[in-house]
Motif scaffolding. Sequence first.
Motif, short mmCIF file in Angstrom:
data_model
loop_
_atom_site.label_atom_id
_atom_site.label_comp_id
_atom_site.label_asym_id
_atom_site.label_seq_id
_atom_site.Cartn_x
_atom_site.Cartn_y
_atom_site.Cartn_z
N TYR A 168 0.82 -1.21 0.00
CA TYR A 168 0.00 0.00 0.00
C TYR A 168 0.86 1.26 0.00
O TYR A 168 0.57 2.24 -0.70
N PHE A 169 1.94 1.24 0.79
CA PHE A 169 2.74 2.47 0.97
C PHE A 169 3.96 2.55 0.07
O PHE A 169 4.67 3.56 0.08
N TRP A 170 4.26 1.50 -0.71
CA TRP A 170 5.50 1.49 -1.49
C TRP A 170 5.61 2.70 -2.43
O TRP A 170 6.63 3.40 -2.44
N ALA A 171 4.58 2.92 -3.22
CA ALA A 171 4.64 4.01 -4.21
C ALA A 171 4.86 5.36 -3.53
O ALA A 171 5.62 6.21 -4.03
N HIS A 172 4.23 5.55 -2.36
CA HIS A 172 4.34 6.83 -1.66
C HIS A 172 5.70 6.97 -0.98
O HIS A 172 6.28 8.06 -0.94
N ALA A 173 6.22 5.86 -0.45
CA ALA A 173 7.46 5.93 0.34
C ALA A 173 8.71 5.76 -0.51
O ALA A 173 9.74 6.38 -0.25
N VAL A 174 8.64 4.92 -1.53
CA VAL A 174 9.83 4.60 -2.33
C VAL A 174 9.67 5.09 -3.77
O VAL A 174 10.60 5.65 -4.36
N GLY A 175 8.49 4.84 -4.32
CA GLY A 175 8.25 5.24 -5.72
C GLY A 175 8.51 4.10 -6.68
O GLY A 175 9.35 3.22 -6.42
N GLY A 176 7.78 4.11 -7.79
CA GLY A 176 7.95 3.07 -8.79
C GLY A 176 7.26 1.78 -8.38
O GLY A 176 6.69 1.68 -7.29
N PRO A 177 7.34 0.77 -9.25
CA PRO A 177 6.70 -0.51 -8.92
C PRO A 177 7.47 -1.24 -7.81
O PRO A 177 8.70 -1.13 -7.72
N MET A 178 6.74 -1.96 -7.00
CA MET A 178 7.37 -2.73 -5.93
C MET A 178 8.12 -3.92 -6.53
O MET A 178 7.64 -4.55 -7.47
N PRO A 179 9.32 -4.23 -6.03
CA PRO A 179 10.09 -5.37 -6.58
C PRO A 179 9.31 -6.67 -6.46
O PRO A 179 8.47 -6.85 -5.58
#
Length: 664
Positions: free
Chosen positions: A97-108
């Motif tokens: 849920y938070f990957w795009a907001h915290a890291v950006g881009g698609p999740m590995p």
Amino acid sequence: MDVEQLLSALDPDQRTVAEHLRGPLVVRAGAGTGKTRAITYRIAHGVLVGAYEPTNVLAVTFTARAAGEMRSRLRDLGAHGVQAQTFHAAALRQLSYFWAHAVGGPMPQLQEHKAGLVAQAAGQLGMSVDRTTIRDLASEIEWSKVSLAGPEHYVERAQSAAREPVSGMSHEAIQRLILAYEEAKSARGVIDFEDIILILIGIMSERDDIARQIRHQYRHFVVDEYQDVSPLQQRLLDHWLGERTDLCVVGDVSQTIYSFTGATPRYLRDFRKRFKDAAEIELVRDYRSTPQVVDVANRVIAPGRLAGSVKLVAQRPSGPSVSFRDYDDDDAEAKDVAARILALQDRDVLLSEIAILIRTNAQSQAFESALSAVGIGFTIRGGERYFSRKEVREAMVMMRTLARSGVDATMPDAVREVVGRLGWSSDAPKSAGAQRERWEALNALVTLADDIDKARGADLSGFVSELEERASTQNAPTIEGVTISTMHAAKGLEWDAVFLVGMSEGLMPISLAETPAAVDEERRLLYVGVTRAREHLHLSYARSRSAAGRGNRRRTRFLDGIWPEEENVSRATKNRRRSKEAAVDFELNHPQDVALLNDLKAWRRIQAEEERRPAYMILVDSVLMSIAAAKPATIAELGRVKGIGMTKLDRYGAAILAVVDGHA
């Protein structure tokens, strides 16, 4: 349902757990004491009285199956919307849920298996490794990550934990491999299961806004099997909690059997040191096992009792004595276990309620062969997954299609219609093998449909949704057949009858357990095995591996003072049986009685040949003698003969009465 209706189903201690809705709480719950019942009712109580918003509750456990069962129980209690997840599943949901907001881009992409990356890392370092070594190295990498022993601290932590180097490699060599593994993983752009929690912890540490959102969502925490928590999981739990203390943990230090994976009971043991005002409740009433089984369990664990463990108090009526047997060799042990399972089946114990628990997978083959030889079906826990079976997948597709068409039938009837098209019938095939396994898999769907319909009702679409959720967590329904399982894999399960086999030094404790801590863990493993049994418990070992062996095995030290005084129980048992048969034989003092006995033996021999089973598995001599002495004239009179169970009465009753009638 009102509060009193809900809580009236609990005993006083369980009710105390369910009524304690706020603040830190530690529940020390022995095996079979209803801990899952207590915590699910606690959550349902909190939802019912408005103390909890269902979506603000996170219940965490350690297996997908246990989480699925907890969700099912909560639904049955009306607590819809409560999240029950494993640590990894809950973390993955939040990270996604938070990957795009915290890291950006698609999740590995998640790398589910480490073997390929481990082999690549070993190759880069010029290490020669086989499949077994790769598996062991993957386990060591997992241990280093869940123990928070990163590459830079691995050598120090591994040495302080007395970790045996894998395949004779030095700790320094393994450290280099861990670094190479991480580089290979980064090069592929993937993450592993442990990374899910590590990355989420990192995000919550660095992003206060995200940490606040997660803590706003989840405000009430319950952790089951808390003795199995690892340092990595505990750190995630600490981040979830923040400065709050609304945490209920449940566990039993006596069931700590996963230390080799990084699990530690210290967080459960020291809970009140951290939370000074924490309430503590013990659950000691054992509703699972008979007093005979509970007595053995308490005596097994007593010499190695840990701080915070509990002594069980049996609540069930008295049952059969615990059985102890030794055998000449492994083959004799396996064959007699199979014969005794047949005897239990004749006494109407379901095969699905019988388990053979082994210490290592290598022990399984002898018992598989012995069961197959007498036509007993079995399943191997950890074998082919239920929801991967072709007929189960086909049934789910057909049910989903039928549900969309607006089927005009009750859910159980609709399920029967679907599996009937796939070859299921109400009568099980008489033969063992693939046909029987297919029938058992389909019949499990029928049984589950009946159980759900009775518990809470559901339409066919709802049943399919239940199956899909179970498939995602591998929470398979019960299949009729004896379970063969390692003791580790049996944790959390229970059966009416349990055979604990191979109870000899070298297997229990395992020869690899060389430190006092490792030996103590083996004792706890035996305790877990014992407490899986509800009523029938059989402990055995073989003095030799093969008939030509030297017979130098010794029974496990953990049963010293528990095993009966006779050094050779099997021989003593045979002597007692001979005495009983002699006493019956004394009654056969009329030539007609002896003639009847001979005719009964002749009938048994023919029946055994037809069934391709040993004659004693039809009926033993002492039972035939009793029949010859009693000369029953009706099924009811035959049923009163000791040793005739309902199954054998149904199968052989008419034939036996015909033989007796010939001598009337």
